[in-house]
Write a protein that holds these residues in place. Structure first.
Motif: not given
Length: 263
Positions: A122, A126, A187, A191, A214
């Motif tokens: 996160q 994210d 993104i 990830n 997300d």
């Protein structure tokens, strides 16, 4: 009767492997995530000159509280709470840490390692990395946009900037592309990076795909781009007031993450 008991056993086992978060965990983690974001907002508000004195806050109209106050060109009524890169990272950290703390308090210990992995996903995957990918090109585009308004030796760039600003379609399209492409790239990179870090920490192959939830924290990237590209006014400020709510999702996802025994 014995056959029936044996037949039902796998069903019970399957539920134990994929337990849903009970209401106590959900409520506790949501509350702790909100508290984490609220704490970060208090720090940001104090740094930007807003009072945290309860008596002063009580005497101030709600519309003029730091979190609700927006730009008012007509009255030119002073400072407005501003969310840039540092503030967004601060709120993101507050949310994730709050959610992690809530998960540790209200959920089983066996799920804590998974929550720590989710915290990395996160905060880094994210929030921080996508934010970095969006912030630089958005800032550069803002400088390019400003060339149309002042004298400069970069005449070709100034002509291009004036042409874009004078075309309603391009004026919307260019900032959208400048923010959307880096965001999408951020993104994906975020990830993969967070997966790699979690693999190194836990010493085993781990794959966490990009989930629909997300995308909630990415409202901060959109708001940052809007605030950098748009003229100063109430609309970017109003949109940015949704950032704390969006970032709360990151804490909730962190605190409610569970270990999957089948993985």
């Amino acid at each position: 009767m014995q056959i029936k008991a044996i037949t039902n056993a796998p069903v019970k086992s399957n539920k134990e492997h994929h337990p849903a978060n009970n209401k106590k965990v959900q409520i506790g983690v949501t509350a702790s995530s909100i508290l984490g974001v609220a704490g970060a907002l208090a720090i940001i508000s104090k740094r930007q000159g807003f009072s945290l004195n309860p008596s002063k806050i009580a005497k101030t109209p709600v519309k003029d509280w730091a979190i609700f106050k927006i730009t008012n060109k007509a009255k030119n009524n002073g400072r407005v709470l501003d969310f840039k890169t540092g503030e967004i990272l601060t709120m993101g950290a507050g949310s994730v840490l709050g959610g992690l703390a809530g998960g540790a308090i209200f959920d089983k210990k066996e799920n804590f390692a998974t929550k720590c992995s989710e915290a990395v996903s996160q905060m880094l995957g994210d929030i921080a990395i996508p934010l970095g990918f969006v912030a630089l090109p958005a800032t550069l585009y803002k400088k390019f946009e400003d060339l149309a308004k002042k004298e400069t030796t970069h005449l070709q760039l100034q002509k291009a900037s004036k042409f874009i600003q004078g075309n309603k379609f391009l004026k919307v399209l260019c900032p959208t592309v400048v923010s959307a492409v880096p965001l999408g790239t951020g993104i994906i990179v975020g990830n993969k990076t967070s997966n790699l870090i979690n693999e190194k920490i836990h010493g085993e192959k781990r794959h966490r795909g990009i989930k629909i939830t997300d995308f909630a924290p990415h409202l901060d990237d959109v708001c940052l781009a809007v605030s950098l590209m748009a003229e100063k006014g109430p609309i970017p400020d109003i949109i940015s007031r949704l950032v704390p709510v969006a970032l709360t999702i990151a804490g909730i996802e962190t605190g409610t993450a569970k270990h999957d025994k089948h993985s």
